[in-house]
Design a protein around this motif. Sequence first.
Motif, PDB file in Angstrom:
ATOM      1  N   GLY A 103       0.857  -1.037   0.281  1.00  0.00           N
ATOM      2  CA  GLY A 103       0.117   0.009  -0.374  1.00  0.00           C
ATOM      3  C   GLY A 103       0.751   1.011  -0.198  1.00  0.00           C
ATOM      4  O   GLY A 103       0.801   2.171  -0.792  1.00  0.00           O
ATOM      5  N   GLY A 104       2.059   1.041   0.091  1.00  0.00           N
ATOM      6  CA  GLY A 104       2.574   2.052   0.519  1.00  0.00           C
ATOM      7  C   GLY A 104       4.119   2.703  -0.693  1.00  0.00           C
ATOM      8  O   GLY A 104       4.956   2.757  -0.958  1.00  0.00           O
ATOM      9  N   ALA A 105       3.744   1.699  -1.691  1.00  0.00           N
ATOM     10  CA  ALA A 105       4.429   1.288  -2.676  1.00  0.00           C
ATOM     11  C   ALA A 105       5.644   0.816  -2.524  1.00  0.00           C
ATOM     12  O   ALA A 105       6.463   1.099  -3.496  1.00  0.00           O
ATOM     13  N   ALA A 106       6.523  -0.066  -1.703  1.00  0.00           N
ATOM     14  CA  ALA A 106       7.726  -0.347  -1.452  1.00  0.00           C
ATOM     15  C   ALA A 106       7.761  -1.897  -1.003  1.00  0.00           C
ATOM     16  O   ALA A 106       8.712  -2.060  -1.196  1.00  0.00           O
ATOM     17  N   HIS A 107       6.655  -2.742  -1.270  1.00  0.00           N
ATOM     18  CA  HIS A 107       6.499  -3.774  -1.836  1.00  0.00           C
ATOM     19  C   HIS A 107       7.585  -4.741  -2.683  1.00  0.00           C
ATOM     20  O   HIS A 107       8.080  -5.810  -1.513  1.00  0.00           O
TER      21      HIS A 107
END
Length: 241
Positions: A103-107
């Motif tokens: 969801g924070g674009a850091a997966h």
Amino acid sequence: MTDPSIADLSKDAAARAAVALVEPGMRLGLGTGSTAAVFVRRLAERVKAEGFSLRCAATSKATAEQATSLGLQVEELDEIGWLDLTIDGADEVDPDLNLIKGGGAAHLREKIVATASNRMVVIADQNKVVEQLGQFHLPVEVIPFGWQATRTLIQRALERLSLWPRPILLRKRGEEPLRTDEGNLILDLALEAIPDPEALAAELSAIAGVVEHGLFLNICQLAIIGRPDGSVVTLRREDKE
């Protein structure tokens, strides 16, 4: 809708419990997102109060900036090598401790750091615990070149798994496509339910152009679920403990 103050209290409870797992001298992975940010703040408070050192690897530029500003020692993962522990948030947690993250674009970085650790611990509020993954959009990071062709291949994979038709959404920041720390794009899959996460993960990983997906399967060993009253519930994957 959950009262934001209740969610914040729950996140803080989980973060405080996770901080207690940190030992002086650890090589520690720091996650990304709202709950992870609370953990970083509480961790910095403890480090300052007790005066011990840590070597931290951050999963995003935002986390690195926050941790550094609070006095934590942040290094590149390759400088540290293997990590003792990674503590991160999650968008969904199922009973087997499989996760949806991103969801924070850091997966992408989150998965690299988590799998380069002896142990991954997730912290979350109770609203993130689900019986089945999929209500939260599943993020898929793709390279910009040919991304629409990649989208078509993802659609075909979903068709094979009887997960189509469902929307595949290009994530945006304002009017422009969101770019990850690696300069890539994110396609969010609005699946509603994922009956077979392993099969979907295998399909997505096999697609040219897909950099990483947000299914974290058999990676997390412990989840600390915070409650508004300050208590926590711990969920364990016994085969990993």
